[in-house]
Structures are given as structure tokens and as C-alpha cells.
Design an enzyme around this catalytic site. Structure first.
Site, PDB file in Angstrom:
ATOM      1  CG  HIS A 135      21.879  45.008  15.754  1.00  0.00           C
ATOM      2  ND1 HIS A 135      21.807  46.373  15.661  1.00  0.00           N
ATOM      3  CD2 HIS A 135      21.359  44.683  16.981  1.00  0.00           C
ATOM      4  CE1 HIS A 135      21.277  46.867  16.775  1.00  0.00           C
ATOM      5  NE2 HIS A 135      20.995  45.852  17.582  1.00  0.00           N
ATOM      6  CD  GLU A 136      21.135  41.086  18.484  1.00  0.00           C
ATOM      7  OE1 GLU A 136      21.726  41.195  19.578  1.00  0.00           O
ATOM      8  OE2 GLU A 136      20.081  41.685  18.221  1.00  0.00           O
ATOM      9  CG  HIS A 162      24.364  44.398  21.021  1.00  0.00           C
ATOM     10  ND1 HIS A 162      24.461  45.729  21.351  1.00  0.00           N
ATOM     11  CD2 HIS A 162      23.189  44.279  20.338  1.00  0.00           C
ATOM     12  CE1 HIS A 162      23.412  46.388  20.904  1.00  0.00           C
ATOM     13  NE2 HIS A 162      22.624  45.528  20.281  1.00  0.00           N
TER      14      HIS A 162
END
Length: 370
Positions: free
Chosen positions: A22-23, A26
């Protein structure tokens, strides 16, 4: 020590993988839009260990392993809920980017969770096979609705209310939400088509994780489970379809909880995830990988909810900024994020309370003080 090895280690590994994906979404999109990343953390709180790369990003593991964050230049905190005015105007800061760029960075986290799940499920479908259960009746419960309707072992159910059924799982999905509703089954028996009307009975079942489900049942078991290996070209499309069914089922369950037709005791927090991680890890590598993909899907979906503090809330605010031509005022943003924080914390407390009840911790404490 055995308890730690059984539950905590699998939980930390699985959660860390999902959070990293997920990170990294980003991070990857931010870097390609010229944003400088100050830190990339798995976990919150004090740093345990880490390293700084050539671009100046601090990659680290932090003490509290219940999430993670990417802190970009211009962010005043890890959650990106406020702006560091001293850095916001600098080249490479996140606030200095266009609305479209910021939306792309925020959306990338959930998107990578879904892409990760597609890749993982595709490999599982190709190499391990896709679980498939023909809609063939195994055993018929003597006092159940199916027996009353005349169903027999080895009957193949081809349709429900005229709609084709291709698997036992699809039959279960229809039946579980149709308690008390007459269903017309089309059966294949001895080469002939036969019709039978069955009324699913509402029952409460407890799964292997202790979750109680109120569902409709007709009193039949499956004949057997097959694993069908997928064509490599078809596997990604099948993975997308499987993810679509999972997302649809999750949204339906949430909707049922909101209107009160489904209990909220199924909501689980970190303790429940840890328990499930440990139990599934004992079943082998393939189930653990499957569970990791499912958790990644859920993390991506939840983060898209339009709640301030979550990625979906940021996307809503950026959309408003795009329409208005300017961002919301600082006071409005502060109020929105406080409401979002309250909602997230309330949900976490509620889910953790469910975990404590589910794991009988509350019952144990009551026993100590009574």
C-alpha cells in the site's frame, strides 16, 4: 514462545507485506511526480532500525506494527492531514503539486493493493489451481428443507429461479441471503431436468474463527472440491472477477450491518487478524498467500471509503478543490479530519472490543474480578 511463533510472527509478516504494498504505491507514484519522500515506515512510533537511501528517504521499521506511512516533503505529520508551511513552497513538496498529481499519489496506495492481489491470485490460479466446487449435492440432511423438497444425492443444480448456477459457492451465495424465500431449483438427475421448490431455513453458524453468521441453509453438502488450473492468459481476468465478487460481498455485508439485517459481531480488529493469520499459516504456504491477497483487497477497499483520514477522504477533498478552484479553508479541513479521526478511532475501539469478546478476554477478566 510457541504462541508468538504461531500467531504473532505470521501476523507481522502478512500485515507488513500488505502495508508495504500500500505505502509503496504512494511512494512510487509520488516519486514519479517529482515529490521528495522524507521517510517510508512500516509501523508507527519510535524507529527500531532503518537506513537512508541516496535520495534522502529514511526507510525504517517502527515500534507499533499496525500500519505504516510515507511522509512526503511538505507534510506536517505522517497522516498528511496538515501542511508544513515552511516546506510546502519548496521544490518537490507534495502540496506544491497539482490536484491531479496529488489525487494520483493518494489513489496509488489502494490501487497497488488491488494490483498486488490480481498478481498473487493469478499465480495461484495458474500454479495451484482455482478452487471450484461443482453444484452437485453430496449428502442431504434428513430433516432439512432440501429433503422436504425431494433433493437427492448426486443431483446437479443447474439453475435457481431460472438463473444459471455454475458452482456450489454460487449456490451458497444465493441461499444464504434467501432465508424464508421460496427458491425454484432446476436439477439434472439421471439425464433429465427436474424442478424442486425449496425454502432456506435461517440458522446461526460459527466458523473456524469463532464468527457467528446468520444465514439461510437448505441442508445439503457439497460433493467435493476441485482445483482447476487456469490458462496464464485467462488467470488475470479470473482474478479480477474473484476480486469483484469479494468486494461486492464485503460491500453487501457492510450495507446489511448498516440497516441492521446482519450482526456487527463479524467486524474484527488486529487481534482477530492475528488469530486468523496464525491459524491459516498452519494450513500451509498457499492458504497464507491467499489470505494475504484477501487482506490486501480489504485494505485497499477500506482506504477508498470517503472518510477523512483515509485515502478516500483525501480524494474527496481534492475533488472539491478541483471543482472550487481552491482548497477548503484550514478550519474546514481541520474539522473534517477531526471527524474522520473520531470515526476511525471509534471503529477501531469497536472492532477491538469485538476481538476481546470473541477471544473470551472479557469473560476471563470478569472471572478474575467476580
Amino acid at each position: 514462545m510457541s504462541l508468538i511463533a504461531q500467531y504473532l510472527v505470521p501476523f507481522l509478516i502478512i500485515l507488513s507485506v500488505v502495508v508495504f504494498v500500500h505505502e509503496y504505491g504512494h511512494y512510487w507514484v509520488a516519486r514519479r511526480n517529482g515529490v521528495r519522500i522524507e521517510s517510508f515506515s512500516i509501523g508507527f512510533g519510535p524507529e527500531i532500525f532503518g537506513r537512508t537511501d541516496k535520495a534522502g528517504t529514511r526507510w525504517k521499521f517502527s515500534l507499533i506494527p499496525l500500519g505504516g506511512y510515507v511522509k512526503m516533503l511538505g507534510d506536517a505529520d505522517a497522516s498528511s492531514t496538515s501542511i508544513d508551511r515552511a516546506k510546502a513552497a519548496q521544490e518537490g513538496s507534495f502540496p506544491s503539486k497539482s490536484v491531479a498529481q496529488r489525487m494520483a499519489v493518494v489513489f496509488a496506495g489502494p490501487a497497488f493493493n488491488f494490483l498486488f492481489a490480481i498478481v498473487v491470485l493469478s499465480f495461484l490460479f495458474v500454479f495451484s489451481g482455482r478452487p471450484f466446487t461443482p453444484a452437485v449435492v453430496g449428502e442431504v440432511q434428513q430433516d432439512g428443507p432440501a429433503a422436504a423438497a425431494g433433493l437427492l444425492p448426486n443431483d446437479r443444480i443447474t439453475a435457481v429461479d431460472g438463473k444459471a448456477v455454475d458452482s456450489f459457492e454460487r449456490l451458497q451465495d444465493i441461499v444464504r441471503d434467501a432465508a424464508g424465500v421460496p427458491l425454484v431449483l432446476t436439477l439434472e438427475r439421471g439425464g433429465q431436468a427436474v424442478q424442486a421448490t425449496v425454502v432456506p431455513k435461517l440458522q446461526e453458524l460459527t466458523d473456524r474463527f469463532g464468527n457467528v453468521h446468520r444465514i439461510g441453509l437448505i441442508g445439503v453438502s457439497r460433493a467435493g472440491v476441485e482445483f482447476v488450473r487456469s490458462n496464464p492468459l485467462a488467470a488475470p481476468f479470473q482474478a479480477v472477477g474473484e476480486i469483484g465478487r469479494m468486494v461486492g460481498g464485503t460491500l453487501q455485508a457492510i450495507g446489511q450491518m448498516i440497516v441492521g439485517s446482519r450482526g456487527t459481531d463479524e467486524l474484527g480488529g488486529p487481534l482477530r487478524i492475528a488469530q486468523m493469520s496464525g491459524q491459516i499459516a498452519q494450513d500451509g504456504l498457499v492458504p497464507a498467500i491467499w489470505f494475504t491477497a484477501v487482506l490486501s483487497i480489504n485494505l485497499g477497499l477500506i482506504n477508498l471509503f470517503p472518510v477523512p483520514m483515509l485515502d478516500g477522504g483525501h480524494l474527496v477533498m481534492y475533488a472539491i478543490e478541483a471543482v472550487r478552484g481552491r482548497p477548503l479553508g484550514e478550519r474546514s479541513q481541520e474539522i473534517a479530519f477531526r471527524i474522520g479521526l473520531a470515526m476511525v478511532l471509534t471503529l477501531m475501539v469497536f472492532a477491538t472490543w469485538n476481538d476481546l469478546i470473541h477471544l473470551r478476554v472479557v469473560e476471563f477478566v470478569k472471572g478474575l474480578v467476580s
